[in-house]
Design a protein around this motif. Structure first.
Motif, short mmCIF file in Angstrom:
data_model
loop_
_atom_site.label_atom_id
_atom_site.label_comp_id
_atom_site.label_asym_id
_atom_site.label_seq_id
_atom_site.Cartn_x
_atom_site.Cartn_y
_atom_site.Cartn_z
N ALA A 13 -40.45 76.51 -98.78
CA ALA A 13 -40.83 77.52 -99.78
C ALA A 13 -40.60 76.99 -101.20
O ALA A 13 -39.74 76.15 -101.43
CB ALA A 13 -40.04 78.80 -99.57
N GLU A 14 -41.40 77.52 -102.13
CA GLU A 14 -41.18 77.28 -103.55
C GLU A 14 -40.21 78.37 -104.04
O GLU A 14 -40.54 79.54 -104.01
CB GLU A 14 -42.49 77.37 -104.33
N VAL A 15 -39.02 77.99 -104.45
CA VAL A 15 -38.01 78.95 -104.88
C VAL A 15 -38.04 79.10 -106.39
O VAL A 15 -37.99 78.11 -107.13
CB VAL A 15 -36.61 78.52 -104.42
N VAL A 16 -38.13 80.33 -106.84
CA VAL A 16 -38.09 80.65 -108.27
C VAL A 16 -36.83 81.48 -108.52
O VAL A 16 -36.65 82.54 -107.92
CB VAL A 16 -39.33 81.47 -108.69
N LEU A 17 -35.95 80.96 -109.36
CA LEU A 17 -34.73 81.69 -109.71
C LEU A 17 -34.99 82.48 -110.99
O LEU A 17 -35.30 81.90 -112.04
CB LEU A 17 -33.56 80.72 -109.91
N HIS A 18 -34.87 83.80 -110.89
CA HIS A 18 -35.19 84.64 -112.05
C HIS A 18 -34.36 85.93 -112.01
O HIS A 18 -34.26 86.59 -110.98
CB HIS A 18 -36.68 85.01 -112.05
#
Length: 399
Positions: A115-120
């Motif tokens: 998965a492409e993980v986006v931390l936000h």
């Protein structure tokens, strides 16, 4: 509203894609609790959580166009891994939005599934809002962790399997966060066996579903060791299912969950996270409520931080009297510690920690306070050690 036919169709789609986990009686837990306890081992799923059932069912229902664009989810834990794993297996692009505070091990494990993980954001709500924005911007299908009919139907397959394996079950005690698990399981169980009782279990620190269904006003806490069910508000679909199918609601405290985690580890040799222990915690907290009945519990997840687990085990040993702190007041003379150590060794205990306290004490200047942390066999053994020290002339107390 999700029906039995939806759940049966989900079961057909999930066949061969998720593990049909065992549902077995725990004879020891049954003896301890006074109920006949059956455990559904969802912590044995590949991602160690039931969440992949709902995720897999949702992804299997996507159109060809939706598959081509990919999916997005917001989660700091089990849902993230379920979506990521099955998206990878099905060849789909998956974007997972996680709050910035998410532990690195969960981030890396989710990335490990492709998965492409986006931390936000600093909160789950901020992360969810960002995921919705990215979904609209990139044309991704949003996979909700619990408020989605396909996800609910996937979780409901647990109910089918439990009653197929143990058709005589009389009560199901199910952990509740957003309500996807209990919504699906209750819909399946009530359709197959209308007389079965379904009991929802929430931690006292996060009683959102209990408040919504019963009209109570329990205050919301800030954190819990059962982070998998730490949900601020239940899903609307699940709220409707809960009102229709759930017979009763119970709240458990943090120490109940800790005790259940330790018991499952010691007795069943199985590792669960806080949410996975909630059902057993309810039986331990309210034994008369379940006494003499056949009770099904879902061990819904096994992803727990090792440091948290170590702390829980140690605290469990303290509650069981197997780790005890004694304070000995004595004259500050050479050899006193050696005498004390010899006495406790002769009594069959092991010294875990020892601390001399000379300055921060109200004792006379020529006296010392010696704090011992001992590993024992239990409360009766502790009393033997105390008596042995007193017989030797030491002033000792348990703290």
């Amino acid at each position: 509203m999700v029906t039995l036919s939806d759940i049966e169709a989900a079961a057909a789609r999930l066949a061969g894609q998720v593990l049909e986990t065992p549902c077995l009686e725990s004879r020891t837990l049954s003896q301890i609790t006074g109920a006949q306890i059956f455990l559904k081992f969802e912590n044995l799923q590949y991602t160690a959580s039931f969440k992949e059932r709902g995720a897999c069912n949702k992804l299997s229902l996507l159109t060809a166009e939706e598959r081509a664009r990919g999916v997005i989810a917001m989660s700091a834990g089990n849902h993230a891994q379920g979506v990521a794993y099955h998206a990878q297996r099905l060849g789909l692009r998956a974007v997972i939005v996680m709050p910035r505070f998410t532990p690195g091990v969960k981030v890396e494990r989710t990335r490990g599934f492709g998965a492409e993980v986006v931390l936000h954001g600093d909160t789950l709500e901020e992360a969810r809002a960002h995921a919705r924005a990215l979904a609209a911007e990139q044309g991704l299908t949003f996979v909700h962790p619990y408020d989605d009919d396909a996800v609910i139907a996937g979780q409901g397959t647990i109910g089918l399997e439990m009653l197929r394996a143990q058709p005589d079950l009389e009560v199901l005690a199910i952990a509740v966060g957003g309500g996807g698990l209990i919504g699906g399981v209750a819909a399946a169980a009530k359709a197959l066996k209308p007389g079965i009782e379904v009991v929802g279990v929430q931690t006292r620190r996060f009683p959102a579903m209990v408040n919504a269904v019963t009209g109570s006003h329990w205050p919301q806490g800030a954190n819990t060791i059962a982070e998998g069910i730490a949900v601020g508000s239940p899903g609307e679909r699940n709220l409707a299912l809960a009102r229709r199918y759930v017979d009763d609601w119970l709240l458990v405290d943090e120490e109940d969950i800790e005790q259940a985690i330790v018991m499952l580890l010691e007795i069943e040799k199985t590792l669960v996270e806080g949410a996975g222990a909630a059902g057993l915690a309810a039986v331990l907290r309210h034994p008369a409520r379940f006494a003499g009945r056949k009770v099904g519990l879902v061990l819904c997840g096994g992803n727990i931080d090792p440091l948290l687990l170590a702390s829980i085990i140690e605290r469990g040993m303290v509650r069981a009297g197997r780790l005890v702190r004694l304070v000995v007041n004595t004259r500050d003379l050479p050899g006193q510690l050696a005498r004390i150590a010899a006495i406790v060794a002769e009594a069959g205990t092991n010294i875990d920690q020892v601390h001399h306290q000379r300055a921060f004490t109200l004792l006379a200047a020529q006296s010392v306070e010696i704090e011992l942390v001992l590993q024992t066999r239990g409360p009766a053994h502790v009393q033997q050690v105390l008596q042995a020290l007193r017989d030797a002339g030491f002033d000792v107390a348990q703290r």
